[in-house]
Enzyme design. Structure first.
Site, PDB file in Angstrom:
ATOM      1  N   LYS A 181       0.846  -1.203   0.000  1.00 31.11           N
ATOM      2  CA  LYS A 181       0.000   0.000   0.000  1.00 31.11           C
ATOM      3  C   LYS A 181       0.878   1.248   0.000  1.00 31.11           C
ATOM      4  CE  LYS A 181      -1.686   2.638   3.008  1.00 31.11           C
ATOM      5  NZ  LYS A 181      -1.517   3.919   2.276  1.00 31.11           N
ATOM      6  N   GLY A 233       7.097   4.409   8.176  1.00 31.71           N
ATOM      7  CA  GLY A 233       6.265   5.587   8.399  1.00 31.71           C
ATOM      8  C   GLY A 233       6.544   6.167   9.769  1.00 31.71           C
ATOM      9  N   THR A 235       6.396   7.022  13.827  1.00 32.96           N
ATOM     10  CA  THR A 235       6.436   6.219  15.050  1.00 32.96           C
ATOM     11  C   THR A 235       5.033   6.055  15.625  1.00 32.96           C
ATOM     12  OG1 THR A 235       8.734   6.781  15.488  1.00 32.96           O
ATOM     13  CG2 THR A 235       7.422   6.125  17.387  1.00 32.96           C
ATOM     14  N   GLU A 255      10.091   0.506  10.304  1.00 33.95           N
ATOM     15  CA  GLU A 255      11.095   1.540  10.017  1.00 33.95           C
ATOM     16  C   GLU A 255      10.412   2.859  10.310  1.00 33.95           C
ATOM     17  OE1 GLU A 255      14.087   0.980   9.129  1.00 33.95           O
ATOM     18  OE2 GLU A 255      14.181  -0.885   7.992  1.00 33.95           O
ATOM     19  N   CYS A 289      13.614  10.360   7.012  1.00 31.66           N
ATOM     20  CA  CYS A 289      13.549   9.803   8.371  1.00 31.66           C
ATOM     21  C   CYS A 289      14.903   9.862   9.054  1.00 31.66           C
ATOM     22  CB  CYS A 289      13.038   8.374   8.314  1.00 31.66           C
ATOM     23  SG  CYS A 289      13.925   7.389   7.127  1.00 31.66           S
ATOM     24  N   GLU A 386      10.302  15.227  15.699  1.00 33.82           N
ATOM     25  CA  GLU A 386      10.738  15.202  14.304  1.00 33.82           C
ATOM     26  C   GLU A 386       9.971  16.285  13.538  1.00 33.82           C
ATOM     27  OE1 GLU A 386       9.521  11.604  12.319  1.00 33.82           O
ATOM     28  OE2 GLU A 386      11.436  11.481  11.299  1.00 33.82           O
TER      29      GLU A 386
HETATM   30  P1  NAD Z   1       2.478   7.858   8.316  1.00 33.78           P
HETATM   31  O1  NAD Z   1       2.932   6.973   9.390  1.00 33.78           O
HETATM   32  O2  NAD Z   1       1.344   8.750   8.588  1.00 33.78           O
HETATM   33  O3  NAD Z   1       2.071   7.031   7.027  1.00 33.78           O
HETATM   34  C1  NAD Z   1       2.878   6.031   6.490  1.00 33.78           C
HETATM   35  C2  NAD Z   1       2.014   5.041   5.764  1.00 33.78           C
HETATM   36  O4  NAD Z   1       1.155   4.402   6.706  1.00 33.78           O
HETATM   37  C3  NAD Z   1       1.091   5.642   4.714  1.00 33.78           C
HETATM   38  O5  NAD Z   1       0.999   4.735   3.641  1.00 33.78           O
HETATM   39  C4  NAD Z   1      -0.246   5.738   5.430  1.00 33.78           C
HETATM   40  O6  NAD Z   1      -1.353   5.706   4.568  1.00 33.78           O
HETATM   41  C5  NAD Z   1      -0.194   4.506   6.295  1.00 33.78           C
HETATM   42  N1  NAD Z   1      -1.027   4.568   7.501  1.00 33.78           N
HETATM   43  C6  NAD Z   1      -1.434   5.654   8.197  1.00 33.78           C
HETATM   44  N2  NAD Z   1      -2.187   5.274   9.253  1.00 33.78           N
HETATM   45  C7  NAD Z   1      -2.246   3.917   9.223  1.00 33.78           C
HETATM   46  C8  NAD Z   1      -2.841   2.936  10.046  1.00 33.78           C
HETATM   47  N3  NAD Z   1      -3.541   3.254  11.127  1.00 33.78           N
HETATM   48  N4  NAD Z   1      -2.690   1.637   9.722  1.00 33.78           N
HETATM   49  C9  NAD Z   1      -1.962   1.278   8.653  1.00 33.78           C
HETATM   50  N5  NAD Z   1      -1.385   2.165   7.830  1.00 33.78           N
HETATM   51  C10 NAD Z   1      -1.511   3.472   8.113  1.00 33.78           C
HETATM   52  O7  NAD Z   1       3.779   8.622   7.882  1.00 33.78           O
HETATM   53  P2  NAD Z   1       3.946   9.643   6.717  1.00 33.78           P
HETATM   54  O8  NAD Z   1       3.464  10.945   7.247  1.00 33.78           O
HETATM   55  O9  NAD Z   1       3.392   9.131   5.450  1.00 33.78           O
HETATM   56  O10 NAD Z   1       5.535   9.590   6.538  1.00 33.78           O
HETATM   57  C11 NAD Z   1       6.385  10.307   7.306  1.00 33.78           C
HETATM   58  C12 NAD Z   1       6.951   9.487   8.445  1.00 33.78           C
HETATM   59  O11 NAD Z   1       7.598   8.296   7.994  1.00 33.78           O
HETATM   60  C13 NAD Z   1       8.016  10.227   9.194  1.00 33.78           C
HETATM   61  O12 NAD Z   1       7.783  10.142  10.571  1.00 33.78           O
HETATM   62  C14 NAD Z   1       9.317   9.523   8.830  1.00 33.78           C
HETATM   63  O13 NAD Z   1      10.313   9.619   9.779  1.00 33.78           O
HETATM   64  C15 NAD Z   1       8.877   8.149   8.589  1.00 33.78           C
HETATM   65  N6  NAD Z   1       9.778   7.465   7.655  1.00 33.78           N
HETATM   66  C16 NAD Z   1      10.625   6.502   8.130  1.00 33.78           C
HETATM   67  C17 NAD Z   1      11.491   5.847   7.275  1.00 33.78           C
HETATM   68  C18 NAD Z   1      12.426   4.785   7.777  1.00 33.78           C
HETATM   69  O14 NAD Z   1      12.986   4.050   6.987  1.00 33.78           O
HETATM   70  N7  NAD Z   1      12.649   4.621   9.056  1.00 33.78           N
HETATM   71  C19 NAD Z   1      11.477   6.132   5.911  1.00 33.78           C
HETATM   72  C20 NAD Z   1      10.612   7.114   5.458  1.00 33.78           C
HETATM   73  C21 NAD Z   1       9.763   7.762   6.344  1.00 33.78           C
END
Ligand code: NAD
Length: 773
Positions: A181, A233, A235, A255, A289, A386
């Site tokens: 997804k 995504g 934390t 991650e 991230c 962050e």
């Molecule tokens: P997010 O956690 O809101 O979303 C990430 C993904 O999860 C999206 O596809 C979203 O649709 C999905 N999602 C949201 N709520 C969900 C739920 N309840 N159940 C299942 N899926 C759900 O994050 P974002 O705003 O899209 O991305 C930014 C964040 O991602 C930042 O905090 C960043 O640090 C982190 N990030 C981490 C890495 C890593 O490798 N550690 C890499 C990229 C981004």
């Protein structure tokens, strides 16, 4: 010198978008019309609506999982070489379309064409090539392992196609099928990738893509026929998923976010370090991230360093991301911009000064001027939260020790960047920071062969290289009897001596190298095959906290040489050998089957763990030229261990010994039903030179003690042998610091050593060391 505009043509990508009025799902090799709602897809640099995207329903998620399940047997059965040919084809086709994919990504995400063209898309191709190699080598390099099954994968919007590659390539190489997804803000390149899958003839159902938002992600995570979930995504969502999956038995890798230190020592090449800041926090608009978002500079050079940084800030160019001369494009959405802006305002309100590049931002689109905060204190919101935008916080430090303390003053542990021309200092700092990836005199370099992932609240699991492959492989297990709930203990007031007929033993706890009474003064009756055989101390939460404190203080154990740890374990093995008869008698009294065999295996396990202490090695990986990239196996620190009831001696030692051999300190809960066997180890430990606090043993009610361990923030990893409901309980209770939990709910044969436990007792730290001028 001023640059003229140098726009990259977007004609081909726009033509492609025009013919797709809605971005559909990719299920079973087809692109079915969406059943549910759709939402707009924007270009964040211009605010124009590009197209729409489907928001996947539960039924669509179900259809995708069914397609992945149906495709699994044939895909798994292919020889590694055959799977490799598909991965090579994916790599080649991505490469052929590099320019198109780079432009599409820029239109969708707002990041600059310079980065999509030179970094994101080449890394995507590299990832598929690298994993084609692992597929080729799967039989020889991963003997005895098999794919996990159907993998659910959820990715964010900041590196859309690269995150897809990080997820899909290892899963497919290992023989799994996937349902991925993408983020609803950035669905376009995933769709283009789906079309490439069709083009290369990837068997239908091996890759499925369900577009959608958080609700779609939740449906995927919750689907009962998904065997593993891999998530990248925030934390916050990582915690939601940890809770949602608790007790499901699904494999999970997370991650998550970061607040990574960027440490500049006074002997650093300051010009190089300033360029490093550009790549650390202004790369990808700071939506990274592992961004170096906390700049720590040694006092003696702070003035010079910030003068240089200010000068560099003057030259940054922000604007049309399709313009090849831009350093920064737009952030992903106006919503994200509002979030960044609110955090910046909070930073200023808390007393920090915001310095920003003197850029004139375009009138339309979600643009954010890069900059940094000065005058930030460690407790400020912006120092801990962050920002996920192009603004770093800054602090100065006096000594290397202070640098490390500040660097580790965060709940995260994703990455760190260390700048020093003194290799001793740089590597010493790299070893001391809590981070899954450390760049020395560099930042934000990635390679498919270099494991990437976090410690602490940045998550667990690694992507890339051999460790990344292991996340998608499992050791097939024979069906096992489930573990049951232990019966409620018979609590008797503790009198300090045996007070019942036929009872001759009253065991205490073993904490900080000493036998101590349970805090509550209670004990419980232990039953053997012929009735009561003794009493064991009934530990409570306070005892666990004391034991964790003792273990935390014994941090020197992780720093002694592996040879020293081996010596201690050999000595322990010898002392066990000397008490062989005593343990056989204890196991016989407890009524366990084959006591002689169990003691023999326990003694051998101690020799095995001693042998492994200096042999379970990390690796050095060929990544970029002129770089040494090494991954070291680091201990977690304090581990919680909840031992099984079957094999009360062997099961307990089979868990404690590999954990300790790898440099961890442990707080172990002995079998609730047969605690006296474990308690006999106290004397062995006392006479074996095991430093105080390295092994702490408690007895009492299994799940009460397990819960306290799971909730404790100082406990960095937990191994739990217990019932299915207990596993759900500890996994839920672990969300506080997001410790990795390994729950073993089936009765197990402990006779053979399990090399997987050595890996489970460590976390990979990847250290990048460039060399040459
Ligand atoms: P997010 O956690 O809101 O979303 C990430 C993904 O999860 C999206 O596809 C979203 O649709 C999905 N999602 C949201 N709520 C969900 C739920 N309840 N159940 C299942 N899926 C759900 O994050 P974002 O705003 O899209 O991305 C930014 C964040 O991602 C930042 O905090 C960043 O640090 C982190 N990030 C981490 C890495 C890593 O490798 N550690 C890499 C990229 C981004």
């Amino acid at each position: 010198m001023a640059y003229g505009p140098a726009p990259e043509s977007s004609a081909e990508a726009r033509d492609w978008i025009k013919t797709r009025s809605v971005i559909p799902h990719f299920i079973g090799g087809k692109f079915p019309a969406p059943e549910g709602e759709t939402t707009e897809v924007y270009n964040p640099a211009t605010d124009e609506v590009l197209t729409r995207v489907a928001l996947g329903t539960e039924a669509e998620v179900d259809a995708a999982v069914k397609a992945a399940r149906a495709a699994l047997p044939k895909w798994t059965a292919l020889a590694g070489h055959e799977r490799a040919t598909y991965l090579y084809a994916l790599a080649r086709h991505v490469q052929k379309r590099e320019r198109f994919l780079a432009v599409l990504e820029t239109l969708d995400n707002g990041k600059t064409i310079r980065e999509t063209r030179d970094i994101d898309i080449p890394l995507v191709a590299r990832h598929f090539y690298h994993h084609a190699g692992w597929a080729e080598m799967i039989e020889s390099d991963f003997p005895g392992l098999s794919p996990v099954g159907v993998c659910g994968q959820i990715i964010p919007w900041n590196f859309p196609l690269l995150m897809l590659a990080w997820k899909v390539a290892p899963a497919l190489a290992a023989g799994n099928t996937v349902v991925l997804k993408p983020a609803d803000l950035t669905p376009l390149t995933a769709m283009a990738f789906a079309e490439i899958c069709v083009e290369i003839g990837l068997p239908a159902g091996v890759v499925n893509i369900v577009q959608g938002d958080g609700a779609t992600g939740a449906a995927l995570a919750g689907h009962s026929d998904v065997n593993k979930l891999a998530f990248t995504g925030s934390t916050d969502v990582g915690r939601v998923l940890r809770r949602q999956l608790a007790g499901s038995g699904k494999r999970l890798s997370l991650e998550l976010g970061g607040k990574s230190p960027f440490i500049v020592f006074e002997d650093a090449d300051l010009d190089a370090a300033v360029e490093g800041v550009v790549d650390a926090i202004w790369f990808n608009q700071g939506e990274v991230c592992c961004a170096g978002s906390r700049i720590l500079v040694q006092e003696g050079v702070a003035e010079r360093f910030f003068a240089k940084l200010d000068a560099r800030l003057q030259t940054l160019r922000v604007g049309d991301p399709l313009d090849k001369t831009m350093d920064m494009g737009a952030v992903v959405s106006r919503k994200q911009l509002a979030r960044i802006t609110a955090l910046l305002a909070q930073g200023e309100a808390e007393g920090a000064t915001l310095r920003r590049a003197p850029v004139i931002l375009p009138e339309t689109g979600a643009f954010c001027a890069p900059g940094y905060f000065s005058g930030t204190a460690p407790a400020h919101t912006v120092s801990q939260t962050e920002i996920f935008g192009p603004v770093a916080t800054t602090l100065t430090f006096r000594t290397p020790d202070e640098a490390v303390t500040l660097a580790n003053d965060t709940r995260y542990g994703l990455s760190a960047s260390v700048w020093s021309e003194n290799i001793n200092r740089a590597i010493e700092t790299a070893a001391a920071v809590k981070a899954g990836v450390v760049w020395i005199n560099a930042t934000n370099i990635f390679d498919a062969g270099a494991p990437f992932g976090g410690m602490r609240e940045s998550g667990f699991g690694r992507e890339g290289g051999r460790l990344g492959m292991l996340e998608y492989l499992t050791r097939p297990q024979i069906a096992r009897k489930p573990r049951l709930e232990p019966s409620a203990p018979d609590i008797a007031p503790f009198t300090g001596k045996a007070d019942r007929p036929a009872i001759d033993i009253t065991a205490k706890l073993y904490i900080g190298g000493k036998q101590v009474r349970a805090d509550g003064g209670q004990s419980y009756t232990v039953m053997g095959k012929n009735g009561a055989i003794g009493q064991a101390a009934m530990a409570n939460r306070k005892d666990i906290r004391n034991a964790v404190e003792a273990a935390a203080k014994a941090g020197g154990w992780g720093g002694v040489t592996a040879h020293n740890r081996a010596q201690v374990l050999y000595f322990l093995a010898e002392n066990l050998e000397q008490r062989r008869a005593e343990f056989v008698a204890a196991l016989t009294a407890a009524g366990t089957p084959k006591p002689g065999d169990e003691v023999e295996a326990a003694i051998r396990r101690a020799f095995w763990a001693a042998a492994q202490a200096d042999k379970f090695d990390g690796s050095v990986t060929a990544t970029k030229s002129r770089h040494v990239t090494m991954t070291v196996n680091e201990p977690f620190g304090v581990m919680g261990i909840v031992a099984p009831d079957e094999a009360p001696l062997l099961g307990l030692l089979a868990l404690i010994l590999p954990a300790v051999a790898m440099g961890n300190r442990v707080v172990a809960v002995a079998s609730q039903s047969h605690p006296l066997v474990g308690a006999r180890l106290y004397q062995v430990l006392e006479t074996s030179d095991v430093p105080a606090g390295v092994i702490n043993l408690v007895t009492g009610e299994r799940d009460v003690l397990a819960k306290t361990l799971a909730e404790h923030d100082e406990v960095a990893a937990l191994w739990y042998c217990g019932s299915a409901s207990g596993a759900a309980m500890v996994e839920t209770a672990s969300v506080g610091n997001l410790k990795p939990v390994w729950a073993e709910t089936g009765v197990r044969d402990w006779q053979t050593p399990d090399p997987d436990l050595l890996r489970k007792a460590t976390q990979g730290k990847t250290i990048w060391i460039p060399y040459g001028a």
